[in-house]
Write an enzyme that holds these catalytic residues in place. Sequence first.
Site, PDB file in Angstrom:
ATOM      1  N   SER A   5       0.838  -1.203   0.000  1.00 29.85           N
ATOM      2  CA  SER A   5       0.000   0.000   0.000  1.00 29.85           C
ATOM      3  C   SER A   5       0.869   1.247   0.000  1.00 29.85           C
ATOM      4  O   SER A   5       1.649   1.473   0.930  1.00 29.85           O
ATOM      5  CB  SER A   5      -0.913   0.014   1.233  1.00 29.85           C
ATOM      6  OG  SER A   5      -1.521   1.284   1.342  1.00 29.85           O
ATOM      7  N   HIS A  28      -1.289  -1.278  -4.192  1.00 36.69           N
ATOM      8  CA  HIS A  28      -2.561  -0.873  -3.579  1.00 36.69           C
ATOM      9  C   HIS A  28      -2.570   0.644  -3.380  1.00 36.69           C
ATOM     10  O   HIS A  28      -1.661   1.208  -2.771  1.00 36.69           O
ATOM     11  CB  HIS A  28      -2.687  -1.599  -2.237  1.00 36.69           C
ATOM     12  CG  HIS A  28      -3.982  -1.395  -1.525  1.00 36.69           C
ATOM     13  ND1 HIS A  28      -5.117  -2.126  -1.809  1.00 36.69           N
ATOM     14  CD2 HIS A  28      -4.331  -0.551  -0.521  1.00 36.69           C
ATOM     15  CE1 HIS A  28      -6.097  -1.754  -1.006  1.00 36.69           C
ATOM     16  NE2 HIS A  28      -5.651  -0.788  -0.212  1.00 36.69           N
ATOM     17  N   ASP A  30      -4.715   3.786  -1.958  1.00 35.63           N
ATOM     18  CA  ASP A  30      -5.812   4.174  -1.068  1.00 35.63           C
ATOM     19  C   ASP A  30      -6.307   5.578  -1.406  1.00 35.63           C
ATOM     20  O   ASP A  30      -5.614   6.560  -1.166  1.00 35.63           O
ATOM     21  CB  ASP A  30      -5.345   4.137   0.392  1.00 35.63           C
ATOM     22  CG  ASP A  30      -5.150   2.712   0.882  1.00 35.63           C
ATOM     23  OD1 ASP A  30      -6.101   1.919   0.764  1.00 35.63           O
ATOM     24  OD2 ASP A  30      -4.056   2.404   1.372  1.00 35.63           O
ATOM     25  N   MET A  32      -8.865   8.393  -0.487  1.00 33.08           N
ATOM     26  CA  MET A  32      -9.724   8.819   0.640  1.00 33.08           C
ATOM     27  C   MET A  32     -10.209  10.245   0.392  1.00 33.08           C
ATOM     28  O   MET A  32      -9.445  11.088  -0.081  1.00 33.08           O
ATOM     29  CB  MET A  32      -8.936   8.776   1.951  1.00 33.08           C
ATOM     30  CG  MET A  32      -8.294   7.437   2.262  1.00 33.08           C
ATOM     31  SD  MET A  32      -7.588   7.455   3.908  1.00 33.08           S
ATOM     32  CE  MET A  32      -6.632   5.924   3.870  1.00 33.08           C
ATOM     33  N   MET A  63     -12.052   4.735  -0.668  1.00 30.60           N
ATOM     34  CA  MET A  63     -12.752   4.988   0.606  1.00 30.60           C
ATOM     35  C   MET A  63     -13.425   6.342   0.460  1.00 30.60           C
ATOM     36  O   MET A  63     -12.974   7.354   0.997  1.00 30.60           O
ATOM     37  CB  MET A  63     -11.742   4.962   1.761  1.00 30.60           C
ATOM     38  CG  MET A  63     -11.284   3.541   2.091  1.00 30.60           C
ATOM     39  SD  MET A  63      -9.739   3.501   2.994  1.00 30.60           S
ATOM     40  CE  MET A  63      -8.601   3.535   1.599  1.00 30.60           C
ATOM     41  N   MET A 132     -11.772  -5.518   5.375  1.00 30.35           N
ATOM     42  CA  MET A 132     -10.955  -4.574   6.143  1.00 30.35           C
ATOM     43  C   MET A 132     -10.679  -5.160   7.528  1.00 30.35           C
ATOM     44  O   MET A 132     -11.597  -5.538   8.247  1.00 30.35           O
ATOM     45  CB  MET A 132     -11.671  -3.233   6.307  1.00 30.35           C
ATOM     46  CG  MET A 132     -11.744  -2.388   5.047  1.00 30.35           C
ATOM     47  SD  MET A 132     -10.156  -2.041   4.278  1.00 30.35           S
ATOM     48  CE  MET A 132      -9.298  -1.139   5.573  1.00 30.35           C
ATOM     49  N   GLY A 139      -2.998   4.140   7.956  1.00 25.85           N
ATOM     50  CA  GLY A 139      -2.091   3.001   8.005  1.00 25.85           C
ATOM     51  C   GLY A 139      -1.568   2.809   9.416  1.00 25.85           C
ATOM     52  O   GLY A 139      -1.812   3.637  10.303  1.00 25.85           O
ATOM     53  N   ASP A 170      -6.975  -6.180   4.252  1.00 25.78           N
ATOM     54  CA  ASP A 170      -6.295  -4.879   4.294  1.00 25.78           C
ATOM     55  C   ASP A 170      -6.311  -4.321   5.707  1.00 25.78           C
ATOM     56  O   ASP A 170      -7.374  -4.055   6.262  1.00 25.78           O
ATOM     57  CB  ASP A 170      -7.031  -3.924   3.336  1.00 25.78           C
ATOM     58  CG  ASP A 170      -6.368  -2.560   3.212  1.00 25.78           C
ATOM     59  OD1 ASP A 170      -5.277  -2.363   3.771  1.00 25.78           O
ATOM     60  OD2 ASP A 170      -6.965  -1.696   2.542  1.00 25.78           O
ATOM     61  N   GLY A 171      -5.115  -4.151   6.264  1.00 20.51           N
ATOM     62  CA  GLY A 171      -4.980  -3.493   7.553  1.00 20.51           C
ATOM     63  C   GLY A 171      -4.244  -4.338   8.571  1.00 20.51           C
ATOM     64  O   GLY A 171      -4.688  -5.431   8.911  1.00 20.51           O
TER      65      GLY A 171
HETATM   66  C1  DX5 Z   1      -6.271   1.895   5.556  1.00 21.67           C
HETATM   67  C2  DX5 Z   1      -5.843   1.494   4.183  1.00 21.67           C
HETATM   68  C3  DX5 Z   1      -4.764   0.494   4.124  1.00 21.67           C
HETATM   69  C4  DX5 Z   1      -3.461   0.899   4.777  1.00 21.67           C
HETATM   70  C5  DX5 Z   1      -2.891  -0.324   5.413  1.00 21.67           C
HETATM   71  O1  DX5 Z   1      -7.487   2.549   5.496  1.00 21.67           O
HETATM   72  O2  DX5 Z   1      -6.947   0.968   3.464  1.00 21.67           O
HETATM   73  O3  DX5 Z   1      -4.535   0.052   2.784  1.00 21.67           O
HETATM   74  O4  DX5 Z   1      -2.524   1.413   3.880  1.00 21.67           O
HETATM   75  O5  DX5 Z   1      -1.768   0.023   6.133  1.00 21.67           O
HETATM   76  P1  DX5 Z   1      -1.066  -0.998   7.143  1.00 21.67           P
HETATM   77  O6  DX5 Z   1      -0.623  -2.171   6.337  1.00 21.67           O
HETATM   78  O7  DX5 Z   1       0.057  -0.194   7.702  1.00 21.67           O
HETATM   79  O8  DX5 Z   1      -2.091  -1.374   8.170  1.00 21.67           O
HETATM   80 ZN    ZN Z   2      -6.516   0.053   1.497  1.00 18.39          ZN
END
Ligand code: DX5
Ligand code: ZN
Length: 223
Positions: A5, A28, A30, A32, A63, A132, A139, A170-171
């Site tokens: 990500s 990936h 993200d 937002m 998101m 999720m 992150g 993811d997460g």
């Molecule tokens: C959070 C994101 C993730 C994030 C994950 O809302 O959707 O993709 O980058 O980060 P890590 O792997 O650090 O939890």
């Molecule tokens: Zn994500």
Amino acid sequence: MIAPSILSADFARLAEEADAVAGADWLHVDVMDAHFVPNLTLGLPVVQSLLQATDIPLDCHLMIDDPGRWAPPYAEAGAHNVTFHAEATDDPIAVARDIRAAGAKAGLSIKPNTPIEPYLEILKSFDTLLVMSVEPGFGGQSFIPAVLDKARAVRKLVDSGDLRLLVEIDGGINVDTIEQAAEAGIDCFVAGSAVYGAADPAAAVRGLREQAAKASPHLTLAI
Ligand code: DX5
Ligand code: ZN
């Protein structure tokens, strides 16, 4: 499959950060909007530039509110997979249809507290399910193991041939959590801080993939 990500990458050097994870299955991204989640990241112009800068297929995780309006352009731009949130729309099937018509795979994502049962029937309209394992928005949060029950339920349907779908998580995925996720039937693992926080991100991708493959009881569909 491992999808680093870029949320944890240096946003001023995205092309180099994509190169730093050469060999990753997907990248990936993200997106937002500061409405669906309290954070703001990047949007379509940055994705368009990133598509010119890397050969790694882009896995766009939207998101955002109103995916019916905003998601299809990511597919038109050339993203490999475009995932939006079930909680953000009343008509997920129509959004999936538009994404597919624009040439990308369609993904449905659900937040940690969203049950999977109401969506099982519509998963046949999708190519990927993104479970999720943290609250979306940031992150570096801790993995929530309870979400794996949802992955197990969907894995059963895939293994029995009732559904053709790639199951993604993811997460909070890292060396301590990836094995339990693999055992639960995950095909594709998103990892932000565990990859970009490592001294050698490409080596971190290889290490996570090896660890997941050893723990995984199933074969991953190529989509
Ligand atoms: C959070 C994101 C993730 C994030 C994950 O809302 O959707 O993709 O980058 O980060 P890590 O792997 O650090 O939890
Ligand atoms: Zn994500």
